[in-house]
Design a protein around this motif. Structure first.
Motif, PDB file in Angstrom:
ATOM      1  N   GLY A   1       0.776  -1.225   0.000  1.00 51.76           N
ATOM      2  CA  GLY A   1       0.000   0.000   0.000  1.00 51.76           C
ATOM      3  C   GLY A   1       0.811   1.280   0.000  1.00 51.76           C
ATOM      4  N   THR A   2       2.122   1.191   0.166  1.00 51.83           N
ATOM      5  CA  THR A   2       2.950   2.393   0.151  1.00 51.83           C
ATOM      6  C   THR A   2       3.058   2.940  -1.268  1.00 51.83           C
ATOM      7  OG1 THR A   2       4.978   1.081  -0.081  1.00 51.83           O
ATOM      8  CG2 THR A   2       4.286   1.669   2.151  1.00 51.83           C
ATOM      9  N   GLU A   3       3.144   4.278  -1.361  1.00 51.05           N
ATOM     10  CA  GLU A   3       3.190   4.942  -2.658  1.00 51.05           C
ATOM     11  C   GLU A   3       4.559   5.556  -2.916  1.00 51.05           C
ATOM     12  OE1 GLU A   3       0.124   7.802  -3.158  1.00 51.05           O
ATOM     13  OE2 GLU A   3      -1.526   6.365  -2.897  1.00 51.05           O
ATOM     14  N   SER A   4       4.961   5.516  -4.170  1.00 50.55           N
ATOM     15  CA  SER A   4       6.153   6.228  -4.620  1.00 50.55           C
ATOM     16  C   SER A   4       5.816   6.838  -5.974  1.00 50.55           C
ATOM     17  CB  SER A   4       7.352   5.281  -4.737  1.00 50.55           C
ATOM     18  OG  SER A   4       7.082   4.242  -5.676  1.00 50.55           O
ATOM     19  N   SER A   5       6.610   7.776  -6.425  1.00 53.04           N
ATOM     20  CA  SER A   5       6.319   8.423  -7.697  1.00 53.04           C
ATOM     21  C   SER A   5       7.592   8.610  -8.505  1.00 53.04           C
ATOM     22  CB  SER A   5       5.623   9.770  -7.465  1.00 53.04           C
ATOM     23  OG  SER A   5       6.473  10.659  -6.761  1.00 53.04           O
ATOM     24  N   PHE A   6       7.419   8.815  -9.803  1.00 56.28           N
ATOM     25  CA  PHE A   6       8.560   9.062 -10.685  1.00 56.28           C
ATOM     26  C   PHE A   6       8.088   9.899 -11.860  1.00 56.28           C
ATOM     27  CE2 PHE A   6       6.494   5.156 -12.046  1.00 56.28           C
ATOM     28  CZ  PHE A   6       6.405   5.295 -13.423  1.00 56.28           C
ATOM     29  N   ASN A   7       9.007  10.629 -12.438  1.00 55.60           N
ATOM     30  CA  ASN A   7       8.726  11.426 -13.618  1.00 55.60           C
ATOM     31  C   ASN A   7       9.111  10.650 -14.871  1.00 55.60           C
ATOM     32  OD1 ASN A   7       7.796  13.754 -12.232  1.00 55.60           O
ATOM     33  ND2 ASN A   7       9.913  14.347 -11.823  1.00 55.60           N
ATOM     34  N   TYR A   8       8.480  11.005 -15.977  1.00 53.81           N
ATOM     35  CA  TYR A   8       8.773  10.325 -17.246  1.00 53.81           C
ATOM     36  C   TYR A   8      10.248  10.443 -17.602  1.00 53.81           C
ATOM     37  CZ  TYR A   8       8.546   9.140 -22.208  1.00 53.81           C
ATOM     38  OH  TYR A   8       8.760   8.576 -23.445  1.00 53.81           O
ATOM     39  N   SER A   9      10.841  11.616 -17.370  1.00 52.17           N
ATOM     40  CA  SER A   9      12.241  11.842 -17.733  1.00 52.17           C
ATOM     41  C   SER A   9      13.203  11.006 -16.889  1.00 52.17           C
ATOM     42  CB  SER A   9      12.597  13.324 -17.596  1.00 52.17           C
ATOM     43  OG  SER A   9      12.434  13.762 -16.258  1.00 52.17           O
ATOM     44  N   GLU A  10      12.725  10.474 -15.772  1.00 49.86           N
ATOM     45  CA  GLU A  10      13.587   9.658 -14.914  1.00 49.86           C
ATOM     46  C   GLU A  10      13.717   8.229 -15.426  1.00 49.86           C
ATOM     47  OE1 GLU A  10      13.168  11.457 -10.490  1.00 49.86           O
ATOM     48  OE2 GLU A  10      11.348  10.539 -11.275  1.00 49.86           O
TER      49      GLU A  10
END
Length: 236
Positions: free
Chosen positions: A89-98
């Motif tokens: 259930g933990t969330e993380s995020s990333f950008n397309y350029s990454e």
């Protein structure tokens, strides 16, 4: 002859009388304040959004709705991130350029021209090619989420249509002794149906299945012929 001339966008209008002898007169220019111009723009927007309700013959104002795919464009343009939710259930995020985008690197990701509704919600998801089948991204609640992604050589990502519904498939067909397809039907970002189609032949010296191998579909034993027919039907 009268001419009306507008100067620069300042809202200044001058009426001129031109004769054979030259220019006669010019009315005093007027300019609108910023507040007046803004008010006119807002009024115009409201008028444009008004439609007539055929049932009541009354004028109602349409509420703007987000265009499907607009959030995907924002993600690709690095304006918003994509959110990945782990099993706990933990969330993380990333950008397309990454993400890696090197054409010579097999671990790189690229947006596929094809889009498909892989979660049966009537809206296409963003399909990204990448390692182990890539990843599928979903627009939900005004954000972009990773719906699912490849899980290594034991979980190669794809999707298939079966009995009028679309299923996300993770396949394990590159190892000895088995061919395993795990199907998930998604709704609202969650798997609501799961089943497996498999052939297991651990003791086969030729590393191929035969009539004596174990075949399973939806937890039920099936024959080799039934297994082959299902594979042909689903992955046609």
């Amino acid at each position: 002859m009268k001419k009306k001339k507008t100067f620069g966008g300042l809202g200044i209008v001058c009426a001129m009388m031109i004769t054979s002898t030259g220019l006669l007169g010019c009315s005093q220019p007027t300019s609108k304040t910023t507040e007046e111009a803004s008010a006119e723009v807002e009024d115009s927007k409201v008028e444009d959004s008004k439609v007539e309700d055929s049932a009541t013959n009354q004028t109602v104002t349409e509420q703007p709705t987000a265009e499907s795919g607009s959030l995907f464009d924002a993600f690709i343009n690095d304006e918003i991130p994509a959110i990945r939710i782990a099993e706990d259930g933990t969330e993380s995020s990333f950008n397309y350029s990454e993400l890696p985008h090197d054409e010579e690197d097999w671990e790189s990701y690229f947006v596929r021209d094809e889009k498909a509704d892989v979660d049966n919600d009537g809206e296409d998801e963003l399909i990204m090619d990448g390692p182990y089948g890539g990843m599928y991204l979903d627009e939900r609640d005004g954000k972009v989420y990773v719906l699912t992604e490849g899980e290594g050589t034991t979980g190669y990502l794809s999707y298939a249509d079966y009995e009028g519904k679309t299923y996300i498939v993770h396949s394990d067909t590159s190892h000895g002794g088995r061919q395993i397809y795990v199907f998930d039907r998604y709704e609202d970002g969650k798997s609501v149906e799961n089943f497996t189609l498999s052939a297991e032949y651990w003791e086969s010296e030729s590393d191929t299945y035969d009539q004596d191998s174990d075949f399973t579909f939806k937890d039920q034993k099936i024959s080799m012929e039934e297994y082959e027919a299902l594979v042909k039907e689903i992955f046609k």
